[in-house]
Enzyme design. Structure first.
Site, mmCIF file in Angstrom:
data_model
loop_
_atom_site.group_PDB
_atom_site.id
_atom_site.type_symbol
_atom_site.label_atom_id
_atom_site.label_comp_id
_atom_site.label_asym_id
_atom_site.label_seq_id
_atom_site.Cartn_x
_atom_site.Cartn_y
_atom_site.Cartn_z
ATOM 1 N N SER A 151 15.257 3.042 66.978
ATOM 2 C CA SER A 151 15.215 2.719 65.553
ATOM 3 C C SER A 151 15.731 3.922 64.784
ATOM 4 O O SER A 151 15.593 5.065 65.239
ATOM 5 C CB SER A 151 13.782 2.397 65.113
ATOM 6 O OG SER A 151 13.669 2.388 63.700
ATOM 7 N N TYR B 31 4.679 4.190 65.444
ATOM 8 C CA TYR B 31 5.967 3.527 65.673
ATOM 9 C C TYR B 31 7.089 4.561 65.772
ATOM 10 O O TYR B 31 7.942 4.484 66.665
ATOM 11 C CB TYR B 31 6.239 2.545 64.538
ATOM 12 C CG TYR B 31 7.511 1.749 64.692
ATOM 13 C CD1 TYR B 31 7.616 0.774 65.673
ATOM 14 C CD2 TYR B 31 8.594 1.959 63.847
ATOM 15 C CE1 TYR B 31 8.783 0.030 65.814
ATOM 16 C CE2 TYR B 31 9.753 1.222 63.968
ATOM 17 C CZ TYR B 31 9.846 0.259 64.965
ATOM 18 O OH TYR B 31 10.998 -0.469 65.099
#
Length: 260
Positions: A144, A157
């Site tokens: 990401s 995350y």
């Protein structure tokens, strides 16, 4: 598709029951790949398979919890027995959460680490020996853009996606000698079912929240699963043959630009 960009390729996509994984599975099948759809949710996974088959493509469902080593190993063994090889592994499955570090519960931390990091480690561990034996293979890992920027209340995350990016680079060094390419996708904010649910349940005015999200992208818009699927197709195809250990950004300009 007889002359598609992935014709003749056997592709395993994890977490392909919804979101980016599903969009990628549908696209890969249209481009001629035989797609193995993995998901922990049998219903959604089989729905993806059904859509591919209905459209004239080739697909099969492979159930496994990616945090369970025995299940993953047996899944890969069955696939090797049935197909003889896996040409492309797309480690797409993942979960997210919201919270600054002190807010993250121990169970939340363990779960997101297990799914997002162990869920890349285990499929790769069991698929790699076959690729090494053939001296050919292609692995795509879902990282990401958050691996390279700070974003409020995304501690766990962020940690997992940074780990996946670092792991991608380490894998490429180890397996280049076997003709295996390993690259990473770094999406920005993508309107997946998780994001839709998060906006709906976390904000009194979801539309205002979406408008706010759009302001941090140079594109002025939020990405769609299809945007990431197209980037995955490029990495899965021979068109990206000179890309090795590379991060590919699909973030609408979050990382490298900021509106004045």
């Amino acid at each position: 598709m007889k002359n598609g960009r992935l014709t003749g390729k056997i592709v395993l996509i994890t977490g392909a029951g919804s979101g980016i994984g599903k969009s990628t599975a549908l696209l890969f099948a249209r481009e001629g790949a035989e797609v193995i759809v993995n998901d922990v949710n049998e219903t959604s996974g089989n729905e993806t398979v059904g859509e591919i088959v209905e459209a004239g493509g080739a697909a099969a469902f492979a159930h496994a919890d990616l945090t369970n080593a025995e299940m993953v190993e047996k899944m890969v063994e069955r696939l090797m027995d049935n197909y003889g090889r896996i040409d492309v592994l797309f480690n797409n499955a993942g979960v997210s959460n919201v919270g600054a570090l002190h807010e993250v519960e121990l169970e939340q931390w363990d779960r997101i680490m297990n799914v997002n990091v162990k869920g890349v480690f285990l499929p790769s561990k069991y698929v790699l020996p076959g690729m090494m034996a053939r001296k050919s293979g292609n692995i795509i890992n879902m990282s990401s853009c958050i691996a390279e920027i700070g974003l409020a209340r995304r501690a766990a995350y962020s940690a997992t996606k940074g780990a996946v990016l670092a792991l991608t680079k380490a894998m490429q060094v180890d397996y280049a000698q076997y003709g295996i390419r390993v690259n990473a996708l770094l999406p920005g904010t993508i309107m997946t079912p998780f994001v839709e649910d998060y906006l709906r349940t976390s904000y009194d005015d979801p539309e205002a929240a979406i408008a706010s999200l759009k302001t941090r992208q140079l594109s002025g818009d939020i990405g769609r699963p299809e945007d990431v699927a197209q980037a995955a197709l490029f990495l899965a195809s021979d068109e990206s043959k000179f890309m090795m250990g590379s991060p590919l950004y699909i973030d609408g300009g979050v990382v490298f630009g900021k509106n004045a």
